[in-house]
Design a protein around this motif. Structure first.
Motif, PDB file in Angstrom:
ATOM      1  N   MET A 186     -23.596  32.498 -35.310  1.00 25.81           N
ATOM      2  CA  MET A 186     -24.897  32.052 -35.796  1.00 25.81           C
ATOM      3  C   MET A 186     -25.473  30.963 -34.892  1.00 25.81           C
ATOM      4  SD  MET A 186     -27.286  32.653 -37.892  1.00 25.81           S
ATOM      5  CE  MET A 186     -26.446  33.783 -39.026  1.00 25.81           C
ATOM      6  N   ARG A 187     -24.631  30.076 -34.407  1.00 21.54           N
ATOM      7  CA  ARG A 187     -25.105  29.041 -33.481  1.00 21.54           C
ATOM      8  C   ARG A 187     -25.677  29.689 -32.221  1.00 21.54           C
ATOM      9  NH1 ARG A 187     -22.646  25.801 -29.240  1.00 21.54           N
ATOM     10  NH2 ARG A 187     -23.435  23.648 -29.266  1.00 21.54           N
ATOM     11  N   GLY A 188     -24.966  30.665 -31.685  1.00 21.60           N
ATOM     12  CA  GLY A 188     -25.435  31.359 -30.500  1.00 21.60           C
ATOM     13  C   GLY A 188     -26.681  32.184 -30.764  1.00 21.60           C
ATOM     14  N   HIS A 189     -26.768  32.763 -31.960  1.00 22.13           N
ATOM     15  CA  HIS A 189     -27.941  33.556 -32.322  1.00 22.13           C
ATOM     16  C   HIS A 189     -29.197  32.692 -32.308  1.00 22.13           C
ATOM     17  CE1 HIS A 189     -30.446  36.569 -34.101  1.00 22.13           C
ATOM     18  NE2 HIS A 189     -30.495  36.004 -35.297  1.00 22.13           N
TER      19      HIS A 189
ATOM     20  N   GLY B 182     -37.582  31.387 -41.133  1.00 24.40           N
ATOM     21  CA  GLY B 182     -37.960  32.218 -42.263  1.00 24.40           C
ATOM     22  C   GLY B 182     -36.902  33.221 -42.655  1.00 24.40           C
ATOM     23  N   GLN B 183     -36.601  34.142 -41.768  1.00 23.65           N
ATOM     24  CA  GLN B 183     -35.695  35.229 -42.117  1.00 23.65           C
ATOM     25  C   GLN B 183     -34.267  34.762 -42.353  1.00 23.65           C
ATOM     26  OE1 GLN B 183     -36.200  38.341 -39.122  1.00 23.65           O
ATOM     27  NE2 GLN B 183     -37.534  39.422 -40.539  1.00 23.65           N
ATOM     28  N   LEU B 184     -33.768  33.866 -41.519  1.00 21.91           N
ATOM     29  CA  LEU B 184     -32.366  33.445 -41.671  1.00 21.91           C
ATOM     30  C   LEU B 184     -32.132  32.682 -42.980  1.00 21.91           C
ATOM     31  CD1 LEU B 184     -31.354  32.560 -38.001  1.00 21.91           C
ATOM     32  CD2 LEU B 184     -30.613  34.507 -39.384  1.00 21.91           C
ATOM     33  N   PRO B 185     -32.976  31.716 -43.369  1.00 16.80           N
ATOM     34  CA  PRO B 185     -32.773  31.084 -44.677  1.00 16.80           C
ATOM     35  C   PRO B 185     -32.836  32.078 -45.834  1.00 16.80           C
ATOM     36  CG  PRO B 185     -34.192  29.710 -43.319  1.00 16.80           C
ATOM     37  CD  PRO B 185     -34.016  31.000 -42.581  1.00 16.80           C
ATOM     38  N   ILE B 186     -33.733  33.062 -45.753  1.00 16.35           N
ATOM     39  CA  ILE B 186     -33.795  34.086 -46.805  1.00 16.35           C
ATOM     40  C   ILE B 186     -32.505  34.899 -46.829  1.00 16.35           C
ATOM     41  CG2 ILE B 186     -34.960  36.219 -47.493  1.00 16.35           C
ATOM     42  CD1 ILE B 186     -37.564  34.968 -46.449  1.00 16.35           C
ATOM     43  N   TYR B 187     -31.978  35.239 -45.639  1.00 12.36           N
ATOM     44  CA  TYR B 187     -30.703  35.961 -45.549  1.00 12.36           C
ATOM     45  C   TYR B 187     -29.575  35.154 -46.194  1.00 12.36           C
ATOM     46  CZ  TYR B 187     -26.217  36.933 -43.262  1.00 12.36           C
ATOM     47  OH  TYR B 187     -24.885  37.143 -43.016  1.00 12.36           O
TER      48      TYR B 187
ATOM     49  N   VAL C 265     -24.150  29.148 -42.177  1.00 15.25           N
ATOM     50  CA  VAL C 265     -25.154  28.097 -42.375  1.00 15.25           C
ATOM     51  C   VAL C 265     -24.875  26.925 -41.448  1.00 15.25           C
ATOM     52  CG1 VAL C 265     -26.112  26.446 -44.022  1.00 15.25           C
ATOM     53  CG2 VAL C 265     -25.625  28.801 -44.748  1.00 15.25           C
ATOM     54  N   ALA C 266     -23.604  26.572 -41.304  1.00 17.11           N
ATOM     55  CA  ALA C 266     -23.243  25.483 -40.384  1.00 17.11           C
ATOM     56  C   ALA C 266     -23.610  25.843 -38.947  1.00 17.11           C
ATOM     57  CB  ALA C 266     -21.743  25.184 -40.496  1.00 17.11           C
ATOM     58  N   GLY C 267     -23.414  27.097 -38.575  1.00 17.79           N
ATOM     59  CA  GLY C 267     -23.793  27.543 -37.237  1.00 17.79           C
ATOM     60  C   GLY C 267     -25.292  27.505 -37.030  1.00 17.79           C
TER      61      GLY C 267
ATOM     62  N   THR D  70     -27.399  25.498 -38.551  1.00 19.54           N
ATOM     63  CA  THR D  70     -27.753  24.079 -38.438  1.00 19.54           C
ATOM     64  C   THR D  70     -27.433  23.552 -37.042  1.00 19.54           C
ATOM     65  OG1 THR D  70     -27.282  23.772 -40.803  1.00 19.54           O
ATOM     66  CG2 THR D  70     -27.398  21.795 -39.428  1.00 19.54           C
ATOM     67  N   ALA D  71     -26.254  23.914 -36.537  1.00 16.07           N
ATOM     68  CA  ALA D  71     -25.859  23.468 -35.196  1.00 16.07           C
ATOM     69  C   ALA D  71     -26.777  24.063 -34.129  1.00 16.07           C
ATOM     70  CB  ALA D  71     -24.402  23.844 -34.923  1.00 16.07           C
ATOM     71  N   GLY D  72     -27.262  25.270 -34.360  1.00 13.58           N
ATOM     72  CA  GLY D  72     -28.123  25.924 -33.380  1.00 13.58           C
ATOM     73  C   GLY D  72     -29.492  25.288 -33.265  1.00 13.58           C
ATOM     74  N   LEU D  73     -29.940  24.607 -34.318  1.00 15.00           N
ATOM     75  CA  LEU D  73     -31.261  23.980 -34.286  1.00 15.00           C
ATOM     76  C   LEU D  73     -31.380  22.907 -33.207  1.00 15.00           C
ATOM     77  CD1 LEU D  73     -31.998  23.625 -38.111  1.00 15.00           C
ATOM     78  CD2 LEU D  73     -32.827  25.397 -36.548  1.00 15.00           C
ATOM     79  N   GLN D  74     -30.236  22.362 -32.784  1.00 13.81           N
ATOM     80  CA  GLN D  74     -30.261  21.313 -31.758  1.00 13.81           C
ATOM     81  C   GLN D  74     -30.910  21.787 -30.466  1.00 13.81           C
ATOM     82  OE1 GLN D  74     -26.629  20.606 -29.390  1.00 13.81           O
ATOM     83  NE2 GLN D  74     -25.579  22.007 -30.803  1.00 13.81           N
TER      84      GLN D  74
END
Length: 434
Positions: free
Chosen positions: A350-353, A375-380, A404-406, A408-412
């Motif tokens: 998920m972080r890489g995605h 949008g889509q990921l939080p709904i998923y 979810v942790a991934g 969050t980490a990806g937002l950086q």
């Protein structure tokens, strides 16, 4: 169904007319017509063994789907868009009644007999000697040997060299810079073939894999190929959660053509390029790398975490390229055995995605990538949580927490301006990286 070991069994419907399974345990069945994969099914003990009529019905339904997707008169292969399934369904009933279904399936299942002399096989590995040995055994025993087999050793000390010595046909390349994309790019630069095929060290290849890769690239319009990834075993809860609850690496058994239209149809919501396939089973024309560049070294294991393959497919489709998903090219993947390993994998995925979505937005300005992130990921996440709550899926809340942790980490990566200015390295026409 995830409470006990789930044996993976392979049933050839061209010869099997009676199921010998005892019926006292669940099973995961993969159906074939000779060497042509048809479908798969997880079954509870009370659903087994399959009756003779049920096996015939499986052959008819799976066979009709193959004919629908592969018949040139029906516009095969199906385009990987939302039009594909309705088109297939319209002709399914007609094909179910075909008197010559067996003959047509025999024709589709015939060995390709294609040469693999233009194919370079690249396997990237890091500190997994035992798994690598199994992978190399399956590569070196292909019915159609490739022109070369390159192992890119991404370990610090080059420890895969001792494994490679067991196989005289293997060429060992040591790339100490960490990162799967770095290793894959090293393999591309070291290779000589016009077709460069990739698999992973935790994979074993079907004996006809290289021949099927060669057959697919007979179509000059194809720039890239992905294939079917089946589970090698489903012995542990982590393996069963990944395959049964999370879909594994895909469940499609018919060929699909991914082109610019697929990108345009899914672009508004973040193009669904991850549906194209898996990096454990993919191949490319060398000319494609010369045209659009190599793997993005910001992405992948050892870097952002994952999705270096899907970002490359996105870039390829955006530049007019075409990828064929051809399930006749089969590999068997050893899923993570422990739940701790699966959670780490899902966090990394998920972080890489998210990192790949940021990179795609920066490269092409497609706002759908941001729609996907926010949008889509939080709904998923919400839907998966509610589904797990209602169905009582064991282990799914843990993997969801990791995803979810991934995320969050990806937002950086949205806030790392230096990272966002980087781009994938180039490959010169002569093969040397620039």
């Amino acid at each position: 169904m995830t409470a006990q070991s789930l044996p993976v069994r392979h049933i050839d419907l061209s010869t099997t007319h009676k199921d010998t399974h005892g019926g006292d345990a669940a099973a995961f069945s993969v159906f074939w017509w000779k060497d042509l994969p048809l479908g798969m099914r997880a079954s509870l003990p009370e659903e087994l063994p399959f009756g003779e009529a049920q096996l015939r019905q499986f052959a008819a339904e799976f066979g009709a789907a193959q004919l629908a997707a592969r018949s040139p008169t029906l516009g095969a292969p199906l385009r990987a868009t939302f039009e594909g399934r309705p088109k297939q369904a319209l002709i399914l009933a007609h094909l179910l009644g075909a008197d010559n279904l067996v003959d047509q399936l025999d024709r589709l299942a015939a060995p390709s007999g294609m040469s693999a002399q233009d194919i370079s096989v690249v396997i990237c590995t890091r500190d997994r000697g035992e798994a690598l040995a199994g992978c190399l055994k399956s590569v070196t025993t292909q019915q159609t040997p490739p022109s070369e087999i390159i192992v890119v050793d991404n370990s610090v000390d080059g420890n895969a060299k001792s494994i490679c010595r067991r196989f005289p046909e293997i060429r060992h390349v040591h790339e100490p810079r960490p990162g799967l994309s770095v290793a894959r790019n090293a393999g591309i630069r070291a290779s000589c073939g016009e077709i460069i095929a990739f698999t992973d060290d935790d994979v074993e290849l079907h004996p006809s894999w290289t021949a099927e890769v060669g057959r697919a690239f007979l179509d000059e319009s194809i720039d890239a190929l992905t294939g079917l990834v089946l589970p090698a075993q489903l012995d542990t809860p982590a393996q069963r959660i990944f395959q049964l609850d999370m879909g594994g690496f895909g469940t499609t058994f018919v060929p699909l053509r991914f082109d610019h239209r697929f990108l345009e149809e899914t672009r508004p919501h973040g193009a669904h390029v991850w549906k194209i396939g898996a990096g454990a089973n993919m191949a490319f024309r060398r000319k494609m790398f010369e045209r659009i560049g190599l793997f993005d070294e910001r992405l992948g294991a050892g870097a952002a975490g994952c999705s270096e393959d899907s970002e490359l497919w996105y870039r390829m489709l955006a530049n007019g390229g075409v990828c064929l998903y051809e399930p006749r090219a089969v590999v068997f993947h050893h899923h993570r055995r422990e739940l701790s390993e699966l959670r780490q994998q899902m966090r990394s995925y998920m972080r890489g995605h998210v990192a790949a979505l940021v990179a795609q937005y920066d490269e092409f300005g497609d706002r759908g990538n941001l729609v996907r992130i926010f949008g889509q990921l939080p709904i998923y996440f919400l839907r998966t949580f509610l589904k797990g709550l209602l169905e009582g899926r064991n282990g799914r809340p843990e993997t969801l927490t990791a995803e979810v942790a991934g995320w969050t980490a990806g937002l950086q990566f949205l806030f790392r301006s230096g990272w966002r200015r980087q781009r994938a390295p180039r490959l010169s026409a002569g093969g040397a990286g620039q």
